[in-house]
Design an enzyme around this catalytic site. Structure first.
Site, PDB file in Angstrom:
ATOM      1  N   GLU A 165     -19.215 -49.968 -37.815  1.00 28.52           N
ATOM      2  CA  GLU A 165     -18.963 -50.825 -36.652  1.00 28.52           C
ATOM      3  C   GLU A 165     -17.955 -50.091 -35.799  1.00 28.52           C
ATOM      4  O   GLU A 165     -16.807 -49.920 -36.190  1.00 28.52           O
ATOM      5  CB  GLU A 165     -18.424 -52.189 -37.101  1.00 28.52           C
ATOM      6  CG  GLU A 165     -19.438 -53.003 -37.858  1.00 28.52           C
ATOM      7  CD  GLU A 165     -20.689 -53.296 -37.037  1.00 28.52           C
ATOM      8  OE1 GLU A 165     -20.588 -53.383 -35.798  1.00 28.52           O
ATOM      9  OE2 GLU A 165     -21.770 -53.408 -37.637  1.00 28.52           O
ATOM     10  N   CYS A 204     -12.287 -54.183 -30.315  1.00 29.00           N
ATOM     11  CA  CYS A 204     -13.574 -53.525 -30.094  1.00 29.00           C
ATOM     12  C   CYS A 204     -14.416 -54.314 -29.099  1.00 29.00           C
ATOM     13  O   CYS A 204     -15.344 -53.785 -28.505  1.00 29.00           O
ATOM     14  CB  CYS A 204     -14.310 -53.380 -31.416  1.00 29.00           C
ATOM     15  SG  CYS A 204     -14.378 -54.916 -32.336  1.00 29.00           S
TER      16      CYS A 204
END
Ligand code: NAP
Length: 501
Positions: free
Chosen positions: A260, A297
């Site tokens: 990720e 993120c």
């Protein structure tokens, strides 16, 4: 109290060399540096543990997950104190992140008890079928074996030692070996103590959980290449993730790598929304962009508007809102250094205009705002790369066709957002088929920071947002990464796994 050591199969193990954390304030703490031989010991123990843990009843694993949550809560004050010291994140944020972390563990306990994740299927035998009879076929998801977990610097709890990857793997029935993050070894140490206490209280094989502290990149590379490791859950940078992904693919036995990674999470502000609520959206954007020093993120780094007075007003409002946000401490000096150089690179790029330029040095980040045209954005791919921190780029398109071209040009994202009013529906409809292919989560009239942990959440997306676009690292669906389907043909009940019999 810190152990300052690795936790390998229930034993606290020191090393010959050490490294220190980098506190915002106060004296640093020392930790044993990880070595490849620690990886080998942890991976062997994990493989041995799998032969019992991988076959435990769901209720046993659910009790274990709940016990870990309880042990983390019992150390809450200690974890928060160490977290603020190591990361500079505020107390309230760390308390909130701990709530999310124990919530994830309890959610997975409920999830495996309910049993739907096993996806049990049965095709009954058809002995009289012509021309060929059909055998009795049953299918169920089974755990894959030991899993390696790499956490990220910006989530010392929710994406680290007992974070989402660890919770999902343990819930599935997979032992876990964590590579501790060098940005917060103290938090990792205390959380590992909580897991150790839970392993002992639940009387499980000690190899079910190990943690090797960092300070040495050879630990990570040895871990992903160890033959007993069957999958990797990684949260972090594109550069680090890509390096680990390539190592996993090059192994004699390649294994799945669930990376990720970063994202710029583009935000499309459509005409009517810009005209009617442009200032409000700009102010909300500034808040989302600068939250937690922009170290998310899901930070929406790029806003796209059509040229005109509404875009000018949006820019002015975003500038005013960002100018009011002062300096914030970043997670590490290295991350602050990368932020400063990323902002410099953006400022020096031909065709980029500095809207808000601030002075920040050391471990501090203040917001930056830039603007460019869609034509230049399309011509310079570097402008579409993540700068980890509170930096925004406004991209101005000539017309709706050029906006579609920008949408087509973007690489895989964790999220894409549309700000729209009712009259923007046709424009939004033309964007949708493109955006659906780009991101794991699509939003309307919201901001992507803040990820709900639930059954429907998808936190992932096509590369480079993640290395496996069919998966999510947040929410109950994330357990699927650590399972594989097995079909049982003509099995007597006594030979079937308990969950299928
Ligand atoms: P990072 O620098 O990539 O570190 C992540 C982990 O990988 C650390 O344990 C690090 O070891 C290790 N590592 C990195 N490169 C390596 C290499 N070449 N060889 C061996 N090990 C390596 O990332 P970060 O600074 O922690 O996190 C910030 C990034 O994560 C941002 O880009 C952010 O967008 C992204 N992020 C993504 C998500 C998501 O869910 N998609 C969530 C949070 C953050 P060390 O301990 O030695 O540094």
């Amino acid at each position: 109290m810190l152990k300052g050591k690795h936790l390998i199969a229930g034993e606290w193990v020191g090393g010959t060399t050490s490294f220190q954390n980098m506190p915002v304030e106060g004296a640093p703490d020392s930790f044993a540096k990880g070595e490849p031989e620690h990886v080998d010991a942890a991976a062997h123990a994990a493989e041995e543990a799998f032969w019992s843990y991988g076959f435990t009843e769901r209720s046993t694993r659910a009790a274990f997950l709940r016990k870990i949550a309880e042990e983390i809560d019992a150390r809450g004050a200690e974890i928060t104190a160490m977290g603020t010291k190591e990361t500079g994140l505020p107390e309230a944020r760390l308390n909130g992140e701990r709530g999310r972390t124990v919530g994830q563990l309890r959610l997975f306990a409920d999830h495996i008890e309910a049993g739907d994740y096993l996806d049990r299927r049965h095709d009954e035998a058809l002995p009289d079928r012509a021309p060929l009879p059909r055998p009795d076929l049953k299918m169920m998801q089974r755990p894959i074996g030991p899993v390696a977990v790499f956490g990220a610097s910006n989530f010392p709890l929710a994406f680290s030692t007992a974070g989402g990857d660890t919770a999902a793997a343990l819930a599935a029935g997979c032992p876990v070996v964590v590579k501790g993050h060098s940005a917060h070894p103290g938090v990792s140490d205390i959380v590992a103590q909580a897991i150790d206490a839970a392993v002992k209280a639940c009387d499980l094989h000690p190899g079910v959980f190990s943690q090797i502290q960092g300070g040495n990149r050879a630990v990570g590379t040895a871990l992903v290449q160890h033959p007993f490791i069957k999958a990797v859950g990684f949260t972090g940078s594109l550069a680090g993730g890509r390096a680990m992904f390539d190592l996993c693919a090059a192994r004699p036995e390649p294994i799945p790598f669930f990376g990720e990674l970063g994202s710029v999470n583009p935000m499309f502000v459509l005409e009517n929304a810009a005209a009617n609520r442009g200032k409000e959206i700009a102010t909300g954007w500034a808040g989302s962009l600068s939250m937690g020093a922009g170290q998310f993120c899901t930070n929406p780094g790029v806003a796209l508007l059509l040229a005109g007075p509404d875009a000018d007003a949006f820019e002015a409002a975003a500038k005013d809102a960002l100018a009011e946000i002062g300096g914030q401490t970043m997670l590490t000096e290295g991350i602050a250094g990368s932020y400063h150089s990323g902002a410099d690179r953006m400022a020096e790029a031909a065709s980029v205009r500095s809207v808000l330029k601030t002075e920040c040095t050391g471990r501090t980040a203040t917001p930056f705002l830039f603007s460019t045209t869609a034509e230049d954005f399309l011509a310079n791919h570097d402008l579409a790369e993540e700068v980890f921190g509170p930096l925004g780029l406004i991209v101005i398109a000539r017309d709706a066709e050029e906006r579609l071209e920008v949408a087509r040009s973007i690489v895989g994202q964790l999220t894409c957002t549309i700000h729209m009013d009712d009259a923007d529906l046709p424009a939004a409809q033309s964007l949708m088929p493109i955006l659906e292919r780009k991101a794991g989560r699509l939003l309307v009239n919201g901001f992507p920071t803040g990820v709900e942990v639930s059954d429907t959440m998808v936190h992932g997306g096509p590369y480079p947002a993640s290395t496996n676009f069919g998966a999510t690292s947040v929410g109950t669906l994330s357990i699927r990464r650590f399972l594989r389907p097995v079909c049982y043909q003509n099995f007597p009940d006594g030979l079937l796994p308990v969950d299928l019999a």
